[in-house]
Scaffold this active site. Sequence first.
Site, PDB file in Angstrom:
ATOM      1  N   PRO A 306      -5.090   4.508  -4.749  1.00 26.48           N
ATOM      2  CA  PRO A 306      -4.571   5.725  -3.924  1.00 26.48           C
ATOM      3  C   PRO A 306      -4.142   6.798  -4.554  1.00 26.48           C
ATOM      4  O   PRO A 306      -3.093   6.924  -5.572  1.00 26.48           O
ATOM      5  CB  PRO A 306      -3.683   5.098  -3.160  1.00 26.48           C
ATOM      6  N   ASP A 482      -1.710   7.617  -9.697  1.00 25.84           N
ATOM      7  CA  ASP A 482      -1.922   6.197  -8.764  1.00 25.84           C
ATOM      8  C   ASP A 482      -0.560   5.928  -8.216  1.00 25.84           C
ATOM      9  O   ASP A 482       0.164   5.462  -8.823  1.00 25.84           O
ATOM     10  CB  ASP A 482      -2.440   5.158  -9.783  1.00 25.84           C
ATOM     11  N   HIS A 483      -0.753   5.986  -6.925  1.00 26.34           N
ATOM     12  CA  HIS A 483       0.400   5.931  -6.177  1.00 26.34           C
ATOM     13  C   HIS A 483       0.854   4.449  -6.038  1.00 26.34           C
ATOM     14  O   HIS A 483       2.151   3.943  -5.667  1.00 26.34           O
ATOM     15  CB  HIS A 483       0.259   6.507  -4.717  1.00 26.34           C
ATOM     16  N   ARG A 484      -0.189   3.580  -6.604  1.00 29.74           N
ATOM     17  CA  ARG A 484       0.311   2.072  -6.500  1.00 29.74           C
ATOM     18  C   ARG A 484       1.543   1.624  -7.651  1.00 29.74           C
ATOM     19  O   ARG A 484       2.399   1.131  -7.559  1.00 29.74           O
ATOM     20  CB  ARG A 484      -0.974   1.300  -7.035  1.00 29.74           C
ATOM     21  N   ILE A 486       3.024   4.833  -9.518  1.00 25.03           N
ATOM     22  CA  ILE A 486       3.752   5.974  -9.767  1.00 25.03           C
ATOM     23  C   ILE A 486       4.000   6.632  -8.206  1.00 25.03           C
ATOM     24  O   ILE A 486       3.295   6.735  -7.364  1.00 25.03           O
ATOM     25  CB  ILE A 486       3.059   6.927 -10.679  1.00 25.03           C
TER      26      ILE A 486
END
Lengths: 510, 475
Positions: A306, A482-484, A486
């Site tokens: 994401p 990568d919002h998973r 960070i």
Amino acid sequence: MVREFELPDVGEGLAEAEIVSWLVSVGDAVTEDQPVAEVETDKAVVEVPSPVNGTVKEILAEEGEMVPVGNVIITFATEEDETASEESGDTESDESEAESAISAVSEVGDEDEDAEAGGTAAKGGRVFASPSARRLARELDVDIAAVEGSGPGGRVSDADVRAHAASDDEEEAVESAVEPATAKVGEDDEEEPAPTGDVARAGRDQTLAAPATRRLAEEESVNLDDVPTDETRDGEAFVRPEQVREFAETQRAAQAADTEAVQAGQEAGAVSTTPEQVDQRETREPYTGIRRTIGEQMETSKYTAPHVTHHDEVDVTKLVETRARLKEEAEARGQKLSYMPFVLKAVVAGLREYPVLNSQLDEEADEIVTKHYYNIGVAAATDAGLMVPVVDAVDQKGLLQLSEEMNELVAAARDRSIAREDMQGGTFSITNFGAIGGEYATPIINYPETAILGLGAIKEKPRVVDGEVVPRHVLTLSLSIDHRVIDGAEAAAFTNTVKEHLQNPELLLL
Amino acid sequence: MVVGDIATGTEVLVIGAGPGGYVAAIRAAQLGLDTTLVEKDAYGGVCLNRGCIPSKALITGADTAHGAASAERMGIHADPAVDMAALSSWKDDVVDQLTGGVEKLCKANGVNLIEGTAEFDGEGSVRVMHGGDGQGSETIEYEHAIVATGSRPIQIPGFEYDEEHVLSSTGALNLTSVPEDLLVVGAGYIGMELSTTYAKLGTNVEVIEMLDSALPVYEDDVARVVRKRAEELGVGFNFGEGASEWEETVDGGVRLTTETDDGEQSTYEADHILVAVGRQPVTDTLGLDAIGLEPTEAGFLESDEFGETDVENVYAVGDVAGEPMLAHKASAEGEVVAEHIAGEPSAMDFQSIPGAVFTDPEIGTVGMTETEAEEAGFEPVVGQMPMNASGRALTMDEPDGFARIVADAETEFVLGAQIVAPEASELIGEVGLAIEMGATLEDLGSTVHTHPTLSEAVMEAAMNAQGHAVHTLNR
């Protein structure tokens, strides 16, 4: 004895590769390890060495052809004893003699090529597949001898047949796509008379021709199946180069006449759309090679990670001055100093402070892997498409060294001599879209990395300093994460650190 | 059309109701095609009426009698009396049950049955002459014709079958008493099966064979097991001799004169001469000229992978379509043709057609021999298991023979098997499946087989080919 040579896996886990060029021809003597072909893998061109001392007997793939790994691409006549060649003996030993007669002169259409090269289970005239798989093949109109079996010993399963049928469809789509527009007109002949109808077209299903003739036909945008000929080889129509030229000439003449006719028609106010014009509104080219690799890589990244993109700008007026000073210094040492080494250094400073941006998500182990080394990829636009050479150990190198290495890597990527290893092992990437133009973008992460920094163009803009509007050099930053792994706060904090270092280049000395 | 003819139409016309024809007809009808089956004689064809089935019934009878009479080693002492007429009548009951079943199945599936002899009239139509005087004839117009007329025994000139002195296999299956002496001309599978059968029933059998071995189409080591056993049963073999003439003796028997290549003559006396020198396809009664279809020199109709002959919409299945002349091949072809006509994606892509000889011990073969595999371009590996190492074979007191598996050395795909053993005809089915499925030695060897059974020999042979059989020494 004849030694067959299969296309090796020239990169890790490679499924297929394009034969870029042959460095030898039939009859040439070769020594072991002598390069015989250049092969393009997903991102680099590598040389394939000969496995033996001997002479080239047959070349079984054409330049420009995509060949699955494991297919025989060339055979050598060697003086080795029988056992060596029997061991390497494979699927087509039975057919290879008959085949050599044909393949020396031509390629018998893509499907037949597959039949000879693709099938692994055909041997002694047998295909090892269950009766139900064989029936399925008939149902799907698949030549089961051409199917690559995935079972033990190459046994063909239902799934293999289905996969082959699917790929056939794709190939057909591509084939029809790459057929030059003029050839399409020929095909349309039956239904609606095309303006070029006065060119006699043979309209065969299959045509034999030497590879050189095929190339010529491609250059001339001629569909070989349309070229009239009286000659046959092995019962198939055979076309010579001069026939292709002649046909191309006739075709051009007919087209010129058409164009005139169309123009005349338009002048008369009768605007008609000919099939040709329709075709020329779109062109199609195969989605293969580097383009496809890039596409698949992007797809994986965007669908897996994401993405969140954080945008900011930084006043790099001081950096511009610093670089201007150092540039002369660098030139004196024979180096061209761009802003990139400064950015690389600033990024490393940011990564040291926020290591989570120098990480990777190990999805299988459910672990976040933080890298304590700094290999930064620098995206480069090349004629073949996007490539990302990696500058290793950025933290341990000075600006000049970074500059030198980077310039070399980018040059190698552009002339496609870059080694695969030089594009692997990155921990973070930078894309400098600003070099072409633009301020902000939403870069796609170079998966499985977790962050990428996009650089806009450095522009002079009015900015407020100490209450006054003054001209400043401004660099825009677009950081995708990568919002998973960070969070936005970390992204912003990292960006702040990078900004600080770009704003005050002397910090880079620390 | 002849006056008085009734003309009818059908989508699929099948000529001959043997294992090829009736299967094709039933499948065609199942697939919704209007199907007509013409049979001149008896539903079920040679196989059910004059071949496989009655011969197997006789063999069972002979085995039972012989088994009881030769079990002293097990402490069983018996001297069975064989009532040949009763045995024959039991055999006929079996045949009737099966042929009746075929007729019922055809009707139940909606196949129109017509009795008579069919002859092509021209493209798209046949005339069927009903048996017997004054029964008339009819014309049937077809869209697709399936020729399944089978085969008949080959006659040697001078040895016309009177089924009294000179017997064909048909006559040999219908004897009402056990002959004292029988001369069998031909040591092929039919000759060997009947020789063994009558030897077990107590007949003195002499076999005359022009070639120099019995079962010449089989490998030497396979044929040798059967010949040795036949010799133990008292069958005499006379190789290299051809039957040249015969005459009736004063006591109603026969005297046969044979001749070698060198002109050396011998004479034999017996009650009957059984001539079993092969079979030939029946294509000469069909009026093929009318549709321009020409059989090969041997009388076969050539056809493609869908069974279609050179004439469009005319198909051939079974014995008329070529070797091997086996019922199961005919049935398999019949199914393919019917399905093909119905538009299904069927084709004759069988990887192997199994074969069986019901001698003692039986022979079962499927796929390639080692030599055939080599010729086909494989590098074969072979595994073997002798039956005298099989617990079950020993407990049946039938330790002769072996099971052999042929595979491709590189891929270990199973390519063939030759089994000469009790129940070899049954054992071969497993290997047939393996070949069709593209199974490997590992697949066959790793499948757990029931103990104690003969089928373990197949598993052991596969493991032997891999060099790790447990119950036989690995070579």
